[in-house]
Design an enzyme around this catalytic site. Structure first.
Site, PDB file in Angstrom:
ATOM      1  NE  ARG A  35      -1.226  -1.447   3.756  1.00  0.00           N
ATOM      2  CZ  ARG A  35      -1.280  -1.352   5.088  1.00  0.00           C
ATOM      3  NH1 ARG A  35      -2.376  -0.956   5.668  1.00  0.00           N
ATOM      4  NH2 ARG A  35      -0.221  -1.652   5.827  1.00  0.00           N
ATOM      5  CE  LYS A  51      -1.656  -5.997  -7.404  1.00  0.00           C
ATOM      6  NZ  LYS A  51      -0.999  -5.264  -6.372  1.00  0.00           N
ATOM      7  CG  PHE A 100      -9.887  -1.455   2.271  1.00  0.00           C
ATOM      8  CD1 PHE A 100      -8.872  -1.661   3.189  1.00  0.00           C
ATOM      9  CD2 PHE A 100      -9.569  -0.860   1.058  1.00  0.00           C
ATOM     10  CE1 PHE A 100      -7.571  -1.290   2.913  1.00  0.00           C
ATOM     11  CE2 PHE A 100      -8.261  -0.487   0.773  1.00  0.00           C
ATOM     12  CZ  PHE A 100      -7.264  -0.705   1.706  1.00  0.00           C
ATOM     13  CB  ALA A 127     -18.270   5.942   3.277  1.00  0.00           C
ATOM     14  N   GLY A 177      -8.794   6.103  -5.429  1.00  0.00           N
ATOM     15  CA  GLY A 177      -7.916   6.567  -6.498  1.00  0.00           C
ATOM     16  C   GLY A 177      -6.633   5.754  -6.458  1.00  0.00           C
ATOM     17  CB  CYS A 182      -3.295  -0.244  -7.316  1.00  0.00           C
ATOM     18  SG  CYS A 182      -1.558   0.075  -7.031  1.00  0.00           S
TER      19      CYS A 182
HETATM   20  C1  UGA Z   1      -3.762  -0.861  -3.078  1.00  0.00           C
HETATM   21  C2  UGA Z   1      -3.904  -2.105  -2.175  1.00  0.00           C
HETATM   22  O1  UGA Z   1      -4.423  -1.730  -0.898  1.00  0.00           O
HETATM   23  C3  UGA Z   1      -2.561  -2.815  -2.013  1.00  0.00           C
HETATM   24  O2  UGA Z   1      -2.733  -4.010  -1.271  1.00  0.00           O
HETATM   25  C4  UGA Z   1      -2.011  -3.154  -3.414  1.00  0.00           C
HETATM   26  O3  UGA Z   1      -0.744  -3.772  -3.338  1.00  0.00           O
HETATM   27  C5  UGA Z   1      -1.873  -1.873  -4.209  1.00  0.00           C
HETATM   28  O4  UGA Z   1      -3.166  -1.242  -4.324  1.00  0.00           O
HETATM   29  C6  UGA Z   1      -1.315  -2.261  -5.568  1.00  0.00           C
HETATM   30  O5  UGA Z   1      -2.024  -2.929  -6.324  1.00  0.00           O
HETATM   31  O6  UGA Z   1      -0.138  -2.035  -5.815  1.00  0.00           O
HETATM   32  P1  UGA Z   1      -2.931   1.652  -2.666  1.00  0.00           P
HETATM   33  O7  UGA Z   1      -3.502   1.943  -4.003  1.00  0.00           O
HETATM   34  O8  UGA Z   1      -1.565   2.115  -2.358  1.00  0.00           O
HETATM   35  O9  UGA Z   1      -2.918   0.060  -2.396  1.00  0.00           O
HETATM   36  O10 UGA Z   1      -3.858   2.316  -1.567  1.00  0.00           O
HETATM   37  P2  UGA Z   1      -5.067   1.919  -0.613  1.00  0.00           P
HETATM   38  O11 UGA Z   1      -4.698   2.204   0.780  1.00  0.00           O
HETATM   39  O12 UGA Z   1      -5.572   0.574  -0.889  1.00  0.00           O
HETATM   40  O13 UGA Z   1      -6.144   3.013  -1.052  1.00  0.00           O
HETATM   41  C7  UGA Z   1      -6.633   3.093  -2.379  1.00  0.00           C
HETATM   42  C8  UGA Z   1      -7.716   4.127  -2.452  1.00  0.00           C
HETATM   43  O14 UGA Z   1      -8.881   3.681  -1.749  1.00  0.00           O
HETATM   44  C9  UGA Z   1      -7.370   5.482  -1.843  1.00  0.00           C
HETATM   45  O15 UGA Z   1      -7.845   6.501  -2.681  1.00  0.00           O
HETATM   46  C10 UGA Z   1      -8.090   5.494  -0.514  1.00  0.00           C
HETATM   47  O16 UGA Z   1      -8.422   6.779  -0.079  1.00  0.00           O
HETATM   48  C11 UGA Z   1      -9.334   4.680  -0.845  1.00  0.00           C
HETATM   49  N1  UGA Z   1      -9.936   4.020   0.317  1.00  0.00           N
HETATM   50  C12 UGA Z   1      -9.289   3.040   0.989  1.00  0.00           C
HETATM   51  C13 UGA Z   1     -11.216   4.381   0.716  1.00  0.00           C
HETATM   52  O17 UGA Z   1     -11.856   5.282   0.109  1.00  0.00           O
HETATM   53  N2  UGA Z   1     -11.782   3.755   1.790  1.00  0.00           N
HETATM   54  C14 UGA Z   1     -11.161   2.770   2.467  1.00  0.00           C
HETATM   55  O18 UGA Z   1     -11.755   2.224   3.432  1.00  0.00           O
HETATM   56  C15 UGA Z   1      -9.867   2.415   2.066  1.00  0.00           C
END
Ligand code: UGA
Length: 444
Positions: A163, A213, A258, A261, A266, A269
């Protein structure tokens, strides 16, 4: 130092952070990239991107001689035992992934393997849709090396689950390691590398690893989207969706992770991977109704913030001064890829608002990529000065630390529209005299 030597191709997040983690585990590591300026900077310990806790760990392994950079893929293959492919797989306009970097690197590895006597294992770490390792990478490796997989060289697929913002922690202490292996001998090389990583290790086929993945990311994106849909509904019933998700997440089969809300997901990934899986499914004749809906909801979700801002402004945003706090797609990164700040800014500008933006780390990247008119403030507080409305898009600590007093003393009218449930106690802010609206909050 351990005997086995590792090369990684691609100095992006995945290659460099994974390389750093291997070096921390006492492996000698070389990371390559085609861009020589990245390699030069790396030699003095300067990472090409911002990531929390990364620079100090990177400097440490460079100073100890455990990690070096290079532009020479062939030498990297010759000098090591295992090579990880970590180059990018950008989206094409139709949502499918562009494999040109993967193909170029596979060609380099294959050519280098041609005159290498020792057994070598090639591992895909880049995110690629099922069958890509077998159908695209393997034929290139065999063609250019003149060798046979399973006999002369090994092949694996080892997806990453880093992440951004927590990538150093995730690389050093993963929750699981998935090893997609061509045969046992190939997989054994990865078992050796991950020997002292203390977590479950799953050995599967290469195509299963690729699918794990995409399935993981698609599920997480779906979970967020589900929370967002419930949030939009909760608002109408005057219910706080965060209370709802606390109650729901206590079910151990669901978990509260996760279910936050907000303005939508974004990053580099989730949007890209869900699009790629949808596109891949289409190519094999499978319809993805659920994932199509996930992508559609994620497009409209950030606009909900603009609707709330408009509601707070009495129906007209024209001429209003809006402070847009948080431009990165999430906190602790300077990454703006697919940030929900872009659709929010576009809609605000379209409706005639004057926007003043701020982000602790991502302003340079945002400036370079987005050409919509916006004034850049030097701090969150400066962005608030004289503003009619504040929209929060990224829940950075600096933004979390803002108080009701800050909003009241700095803004023309203290109105906060929160896209990330930034404050632990929104009611406290309301009680202190701030008009607070938020996604999934009791806005009615
Ligand atoms: C995500 C996955 O969580 C990782 O496990 C994965 O390795 C990575 O993609 C990848 O494919 O390389 P990342 O994109 O860095 O990681 O970030 P996240 O923490 O997952 O958040 C992604 C988006 O979802 C952010 O915009 C965040 O604000 C949003 N989000 C996350 C929410 O709106 N609500 C949540 O409860 C969690």
């Amino acid at each position: 130092m351990k005997e086995l030597k590792i090369s990684l191709m691609g100095m992006g997040y995945v290659g460099l952070i994974t390389g750093m983690a291997f070096a921390k585990h006492d492996f000698k590591v070389v990371v390559t990239d085609a861009i020589s300026s990245k390699v030069e900077k790396l030699a003095s310990g300067i990472p090409p991107f911002y990531e929390k806790n990364f620079e100090e760990n990177l400097k440490d392994v460079i100073e100890r001689g455990l990690l070096t950079g290079s532009t020479d893929n062939a030498a990297a293959v010759h000098d090591t035992d295992v090579t990880f492919i970590c180059v990018g797989t950008p989206s094409r306009p139709d949502g499918s992934i562009d494999l040109s970097y993967i193909e170029a690197v596979a060609k380099d590895i294959g050519t280098a393997l041609k005159d290498k006597k020792k057994y070598h294992v090639v591992v895909t770490k880049s995110t690629i849709v099922p069958m890509t390792t077998e159908k695209v990478i393997l034929p290139i490796l065999e063609e250019h090396s003149g060798k046979k997989v399973g006999e002369d060289f090994g092949l694996c697929m080892n997806p990453e689950f880093l992440r951004e913002g927590a990538a150093v922690h995730d690389a050093l202490k993963p929750d699981r390691i998935v090893i997609g292996q061509w045969d046992k001998k190939s997989g054994d090389a990865l078992i050796k590398i991950y020997d002292d990583f203390n977590c479950p290790k799953l050995r599967v086929s290469i195509r299963t690893a690729e699918m794990i993945k995409y399935t993981a990311n698609s599920f997480l994106a779906t979970k967020i989207t589900f929370a967002n849909e419930m949030a939009n509904l909760c608002e109408r019933y005057n219910i706080d969706v965060y209370d709802v998700m606390k109650g729901v997440g206590l079910d151990f089969r669901i978990s509260e992770q996760f279910l936050r809300a907000g303005a939508g997901f974004g990053g580099s990934c989730f949007p890209k991977d869900v699009h790629a899986l949808v596109s891949s499914a289409k190519s094999v004749g499978v319809q993805t109704q659920l994932l199509d809906a996930v992508l559609a909801v994620n497009e409209t979700q950030p606009l909900r913030l603009v609707e709330l801002a408009k509601q707070a402004a009495g129906g007209v945003l024209k001429g209003k001064e809006v402070a847009l706090l948080g431009l990165a797609f999430k906190p602790d990164t300077d990454d703006i890829r697919e940030t929900r700040a872009v659709p929010i800014l576009n809609a605000l500008v379209e409706q005639g608002a004057k926007v003043r933006g701020y982000d602790p780390e991502a302003m340079e990247n945002f400036k370079a990529a987005v050409d919509k008119p916006m004034v850049y403030a030097k701090s969150a507080k400066e962005a608030l000065e004289g503003a009619d409305i504040c929209i929060i898009q990224t829940e950075w600590n600096e933004i979390k630390e803002l108080t009701a007093e800050d909003f009241k003393s700095l803004m023309k009218t203290p109105v906060v529209v929160d896209g990330r449930r930034t404050f632990d106690d929104p009611q406290g802010i309301i009680d202190a005299g701030v008009k607070y609206l938020g996604i999934g909050w009791k806005n009615e």
